[in-house]
Design an enzyme around this catalytic site. Sequence first.
Site, PDB file in Angstrom:
ATOM      1  N   THR A   7       0.844  -1.202   0.000  1.00 21.90           N
ATOM      2  CA  THR A   7       0.000   0.000   0.000  1.00 21.90           C
ATOM      3  C   THR A   7       0.870   1.239   0.000  1.00 21.90           C
ATOM      4  O   THR A   7       1.990   1.222   0.500  1.00 21.90           O
ATOM      5  CB  THR A   7      -0.924   0.031   1.237  1.00 21.90           C
ATOM      6  OG1 THR A   7      -1.772   1.180   1.158  1.00 21.90           O
ATOM      7  CG2 THR A   7      -0.153   0.093   2.543  1.00 21.90           C
ATOM      8  N   LYS A  12      -3.561   3.523   6.245  1.00 24.95           N
ATOM      9  CA  LYS A  12      -3.812   2.071   6.322  1.00 24.95           C
ATOM     10  C   LYS A  12      -2.698   1.384   7.109  1.00 24.95           C
ATOM     11  O   LYS A  12      -2.957   0.487   7.914  1.00 24.95           O
ATOM     12  CB  LYS A  12      -3.845   1.465   4.909  1.00 24.95           C
ATOM     13  CG  LYS A  12      -5.078   1.790   4.089  1.00 24.95           C
ATOM     14  CD  LYS A  12      -5.019   1.025   2.777  1.00 24.95           C
ATOM     15  CE  LYS A  12      -6.212   1.290   1.886  1.00 24.95           C
ATOM     16  NZ  LYS A  12      -6.118   0.544   0.615  1.00 24.95           N
ATOM     17  N   ASP A  68      -7.916  -3.645  -0.652  1.00 22.74           N
ATOM     18  CA  ASP A  68      -8.642  -2.621  -1.386  1.00 22.74           C
ATOM     19  C   ASP A  68      -9.925  -2.363  -0.609  1.00 22.74           C
ATOM     20  O   ASP A  68     -10.587  -3.306  -0.150  1.00 22.74           O
ATOM     21  CB  ASP A  68      -8.947  -3.099  -2.810  1.00 22.74           C
ATOM     22  CG  ASP A  68      -9.163  -1.922  -3.746  1.00 22.74           C
ATOM     23  OD1 ASP A  68      -8.478  -0.898  -3.589  1.00 22.74           O
ATOM     24  OD2 ASP A  68     -10.020  -2.020  -4.646  1.00 22.74           O
ATOM     25  N   PHE A 148      -9.290   9.069   8.269  1.00 17.76           N
ATOM     26  CA  PHE A 148      -8.881   9.515   6.937  1.00 17.76           C
ATOM     27  C   PHE A 148     -10.018   9.241   5.948  1.00 17.76           C
ATOM     28  O   PHE A 148     -11.060   8.700   6.324  1.00 17.76           O
ATOM     29  CB  PHE A 148      -7.583   8.812   6.500  1.00 17.76           C
ATOM     30  CG  PHE A 148      -7.727   7.344   6.218  1.00 17.76           C
ATOM     31  CD1 PHE A 148      -7.795   6.429   7.249  1.00 17.76           C
ATOM     32  CD2 PHE A 148      -7.801   6.879   4.907  1.00 17.76           C
ATOM     33  CE1 PHE A 148      -7.928   5.069   6.991  1.00 17.76           C
ATOM     34  CE2 PHE A 148      -7.933   5.516   4.638  1.00 17.76           C
ATOM     35  CZ  PHE A 148      -7.996   4.616   5.678  1.00 17.76           C
TER      36      PHE A 148
HETATM   37  P1  ITT Z   1      -3.504   1.728  -1.709  1.00 16.22           P
HETATM   38  O1  ITT Z   1      -4.252   1.313  -2.956  1.00 16.22           O
HETATM   39  O2  ITT Z   1      -2.098   2.163  -1.961  1.00 16.22           O
HETATM   40  O3  ITT Z   1      -3.626   0.712  -0.605  1.00 16.22           O
HETATM   41  P2  ITT Z   1      -5.516   3.814  -1.597  1.00 16.22           P
HETATM   42  O4  ITT Z   1      -5.656   5.047  -0.764  1.00 16.22           O
HETATM   43  O5  ITT Z   1      -5.521   3.977  -3.089  1.00 16.22           O
HETATM   44  O6  ITT Z   1      -4.212   3.038  -1.096  1.00 16.22           O
HETATM   45  P3  ITT Z   1      -7.886   2.199  -1.897  1.00 16.22           P
HETATM   46  O7  ITT Z   1      -7.620   1.950  -3.327  1.00 16.22           O
HETATM   47  O8  ITT Z   1      -8.300   1.049  -1.044  1.00 16.22           O
HETATM   48  O9  ITT Z   1      -6.631   2.827  -1.140  1.00 16.22           O
HETATM   49  O10 ITT Z   1      -8.892   3.416  -1.880  1.00 16.22           O
HETATM   50  C1  ITT Z   1      -9.924   3.520  -1.088  1.00 16.22           C
HETATM   51  C2  ITT Z   1     -10.180   4.954  -0.707  1.00 16.22           C
HETATM   52  O11 ITT Z   1     -11.286   4.851   0.183  1.00 16.22           O
HETATM   53  C3  ITT Z   1      -9.033   5.610   0.096  1.00 16.22           C
HETATM   54  O12 ITT Z   1      -8.234   6.451  -0.654  1.00 16.22           O
HETATM   55  C4  ITT Z   1      -9.804   6.402   1.154  1.00 16.22           C
HETATM   56  O13 ITT Z   1     -10.113   7.669   0.660  1.00 16.22           O
HETATM   57  C5  ITT Z   1     -11.068   5.607   1.335  1.00 16.22           C
HETATM   58  N1  ITT Z   1     -10.941   4.732   2.506  1.00 16.22           N
HETATM   59  C6  ITT Z   1     -10.331   3.526   2.610  1.00 16.22           C
HETATM   60  N2  ITT Z   1     -10.406   3.053   3.856  1.00 16.22           N
HETATM   61  C7  ITT Z   1     -11.109   3.962   4.563  1.00 16.22           C
HETATM   62  C8  ITT Z   1     -11.498   4.070   5.892  1.00 16.22           C
HETATM   63  O14 ITT Z   1     -11.193   3.145   6.790  1.00 16.22           O
HETATM   64  N3  ITT Z   1     -12.186   5.146   6.261  1.00 16.22           N
HETATM   65  C9  ITT Z   1     -12.510   6.107   5.387  1.00 16.22           C
HETATM   66  N4  ITT Z   1     -12.159   6.111   4.111  1.00 16.22           N
HETATM   67  C10 ITT Z   1     -11.447   5.046   3.689  1.00 16.22           C
END
Ligand code: ITT
Length: 191
Positions: A7, A12, A68, A148
């Site tokens: 990631t 995360k 994801d 976040f």
């Molecule tokens: P990686 O792919 O590098 O892991 P990313 O930020 O792109 O990081 P995701 O593709 O899983 O992660 O995107 C999901 C989005 O959803 C992320 O950017 C956050 O804005 C949101 N998100 C994920 N987990 C969350 C949480 O626990 N609470 C609130 N928003 C969250």
Amino acid sequence: MELIFCTNNEHKIQEVAQIMGEGFAFLTLKQVNYLSEIPEPFDTLEANSATKANTVFFYCNKNCFAEDTGLFIESLNGDPGVFSARYAGEPASSKRNIELVLSKMKGVENRRAFFKTVITLATPQGEWQFAGTCKGRIALEIAGQDGFGYDPIFVPDGFDRTFAEMDAAAKNTISHRKRAFEQFATFLKQY
Ligand code: ITT
């Protein structure tokens, strides 16, 4: 067992470190010198999670896991869903994503939503997936500073405050990520 967490999201990393506790260590992408953006081209969390884990696995041939996550809102037909990170377009911005959700939800009565996390573990022996969800509703306005992403507008069931109004320990007790990583931890203990 050495594991790489695939990631680029620092939030995360912090949450997973807290959820999994001291007995669990992982390497970050920076530590294994993987500095590229990982593609997420598919329209399911399962496929994108697997792609992230496998991309890094093929790069370094070490045990890897990726996750994801998406926010699925009932009255928006499941949006932003797998496109949660870039719902309001490039460059990814949580502030603009939240504003877009709130503007689309103006006057909408059904505010039901859920977060879902899908973890993929990729190893030389094979691939496994684990999922966790957290149901709740979309708040009428932004509240709170912690967390976040969409945390300032998500109120989990059983609470009257957003994830961003809870401290990290409270969110990490009930979250989608906690539920998915709980299963992951159980699997790793047996593996
Ligand atoms: P990686 O792919 O590098 O892991 P990313 O930020 O792109 O990081 P995701 O593709 O899983 O992660 O995107 C999901 C989005 O959803 C992320 O950017 C956050 O804005 C949101 N998100 C994920 N987990 C969350 C949480 O626990 N609470 C609130 N928003 C969250």
